[in-house]
Write an enzyme that holds these catalytic residues in place. Structure first.
Site, PDB file in Angstrom:
ATOM      1  CE1 TYR A 139      -3.319  -2.846   0.911  1.00  0.00           C
ATOM      2  CE2 TYR A 139      -4.420  -0.957   1.356  1.00  0.00           C
ATOM      3  CZ  TYR A 139      -4.571  -2.158   1.104  1.00  0.00           C
ATOM      4  OH  TYR A 139      -5.694  -2.947   0.867  1.00  0.00           O
ATOM      5  CE  LYS A 184       1.750 -17.539  -3.047  1.00  0.00           C
ATOM      6  NZ  LYS A 184       1.225 -18.945  -3.224  1.00  0.00           N
ATOM      7  CG  ASP A 217      -1.761 -20.490  -1.502  1.00  0.00           C
ATOM      8  OD1 ASP A 217      -1.166 -20.352  -0.461  1.00  0.00           O
ATOM      9  OD2 ASP A 217      -1.305 -20.986  -2.628  1.00  0.00           O
ATOM     10  CG  ASP A 241      -8.205  -4.918   2.111  1.00  0.00           C
ATOM     11  OD1 ASP A 241      -9.156  -4.442   2.569  1.00  0.00           O
ATOM     12  OD2 ASP A 241      -8.292  -4.681   0.616  1.00  0.00           O
ATOM     13  CG  ASP A 245     -13.622  -7.225   2.860  1.00  0.00           C
ATOM     14  OD1 ASP A 245     -13.415  -6.221   3.631  1.00  0.00           O
ATOM     15  OD2 ASP A 245     -14.227  -6.451   1.830  1.00  0.00           O
TER      16      ASP A 245
HETATM   17  C1  IPM Z   1     -10.414  -0.945   4.035  1.00  0.00           C
HETATM   18  C2  IPM Z   1     -10.541  -0.642   2.799  1.00  0.00           C
HETATM   19  C3  IPM Z   1      -9.181   0.329   2.430  1.00  0.00           C
HETATM   20  C4  IPM Z   1      -8.007  -0.511   2.641  1.00  0.00           C
HETATM   21  C5  IPM Z   1      -9.163   1.366   1.243  1.00  0.00           C
HETATM   22  C6  IPM Z   1     -10.519   2.047   1.260  1.00  0.00           C
HETATM   23  C7  IPM Z   1      -8.020   2.106   1.107  1.00  0.00           C
HETATM   24  O1  IPM Z   1     -10.555  -1.371   1.901  1.00  0.00           O
HETATM   25  O2  IPM Z   1     -10.301  -0.542   5.195  1.00  0.00           O
HETATM   26  O3  IPM Z   1     -10.529  -2.449   4.377  1.00  0.00           O
HETATM   27  O4  IPM Z   1      -7.768  -1.381   1.532  1.00  0.00           O
HETATM   28  O5  IPM Z   1      -7.530  -0.736   3.746  1.00  0.00           O
HETATM   29 MN    MN Z   2     -11.058  -3.503   2.629  1.00  0.00          MN
END
Ligand code: IPM
Ligand code: MN
Ligand code: NAD
Length: 348
Positions: A139, A184, A217, A241, A245
């Site tokens: 990032y 990884k 993975d 990240d 999710d």
């Molecule tokens: C999160 C989001 C952010 C990230 C983006 C919007 C920069 O996806 O907070 O999870 O990737 O960290």
């Molecule tokens: Mn995110």
């Protein structure tokens, strides 16, 4: 004692869930006799529109003196393809305040096992927390953006790995005492440094915590196969990240998942893990619980007010067990009605 909260509601469903969380936080503060002052600040796409920058200096100044920062969400199709993006504001705030440890708990609420996309037996007992490195890795590496070639560099220093790994081990000590470190290492140099550094720290300082290493993975697979096996999951920035999710929906919906981003001091940034959800923005459909539980984390981790965190978390659990909820979890409520129901229970 009065606490100053920089309140950055942002874009899309951001304001809907942020104001829901403010309602809950205000009720909890009142009930516990805590003085909190929310100062609204422009941020994200809304700030680009109003001030030409996603993280304007006035917002930066409030964040600098705040005890904590509360964020809804940023981004949306309106700013896709623009030179300045709302997401840059979020990355800047995390980096400038050195909020290197992002905690993302994922827990299944009792009775919600049937709302998981997994079989109820797999979803039963899910209770994990991601500790995601947040201010380094791909990032924040050098970037080159050409028409023919583009490049994003990923680098980590030993010190950056060590400080976030320490947070993971400390977190595990307060839980089930297990850390799963994700990397990884079969391909990436940064992952080999990551693995070596995490192992060495465990050896010297955390022998009481169990540690294993899983390739990213395989981790994506194991999270689906046996999510209840995990306690603390330590990851670099991008892996965390993506996997958080994925993990969030195992507990029914991304709309339920909170987060805290912490640095060396007390100040933290609190936000639900989801984005601005443009597909449902403005329709009062967003689940506010991820934001509300982020406010609970704020009371516990930045404001030294665990009693306020407890009343918020209990009110959320009670509302859910009484069948309240938004459409993403099969409930009858809109964002606002659910937030009022939760605030009501906090006030009782
Ligand atoms: C999160 C989001 C952010 C990230 C983006 C919007 C920069 O996806 O907070 O999870 O990737 O960290
Ligand atoms: Mn995110
Ligand atoms: P998203 O998290 O906004 O939405 C993904 C899916 O989850 C959508 O179907 C959405 O409707 C649903 N969802 C999200 N939050 C919900 C909630 N509270 N209740 C019910 N359903 C919910 O991810 P995306 O669509 O990939 O991204 C949209 C924008 O948000 C992008 O601009 C992205 O950069 C940004 N984003 C911001 C943050 C942040 O501010 N921390 C985090 C992630 C994405």
């Amino acid at each position: 004692m009065s606490f100053l909260i920089a309140f950055l509601s942002g874009d899309g469903v951001g304001p809907e869930v942020a104001f829901a969380a403010k309602r809950a936080a205000t009720a909890a503060a009142q009930r516990c006799g805590i003085d909190v002052d929310f100062v609204e600040c422009a941020f994200g796409g809304a700030a680009i529109d109003a001030h030409g920058a996603p993280y304007p200096d006035e917002t930066r100044a409030v964040c600098a003196r705040a005890d904590a920062i509360f964020l809804g969400a940023v981004g949306g199709p309106k700013w896709d393809g623009a030179d300045v993006r709302p997401e840059q504001g979020l990355l800047a705030i995390r980096k400038e305040l050195e909020l290197f440890a992002n905690l993302r708990p994922v827990r299944i609420f009792p009775g919600h096992e049937t709302k998981s996309p997994l079989t109820p037996s797999r979803a039963t007992g899910v209770d994990m927390v991601f500790v995601r490195e947040l201010t380094s890795g791909i990032y924040f590496g050098k970037r080159e953006e050409g028409d023919d070639v583009a490049r994003d560099e990923c680098s980590y220093s030993k010190a950056e790995v060590e400080r976030v790994a320490r947070v993971a081990f400390e977190t595990a000590r307060l839980r089930k005492g297990r850390v799963t470190s994700v990397d990884k290492a079969n391909v990436l140099a940064t992952s080999r440094l990551w693995r070596k550094t995490v192992s060495a720290l465990q050896e010297t300082d955390y022998q009481d915590v169990a540690l294993d290493h899983v390739l990213v993975d395989a981790m994506a697979m194991k999270l689906i196969q046996a999510p209840a096996d995990f306690d603390v999951i330590l990851t670099e920035n991008m892996f965390g990240d993506i996997l958080s999710d994925e993990a969030s929906v195992i507990a029914a919906s991304i709309g339920l998942a909170p987060s805290a981003s912490l640095g060396a001091g007390k100040k933290g940034l609190y936000e639900p893990i989801h984005g601005s959800a443009p597909d449902i923005a403005g329709e009062d459909k967003a689940n506010p619980i991820g934001a509300i539980l982020s406010a609970a984390m704020m009371f516990r981790l930045s404001l030294d007010a665990p009693e306020a965190a407890d009343v918020i978390e209990k009110a959320v659990a009670d509302a859910l067990s009484e069948g309240r909820g938004t459409a993403d979890i099969g409930g009858p409520d809109g964002c606002d009605a659910l937030a009022r129901a939760i605030a009501d229970r906090i006030g009782r």
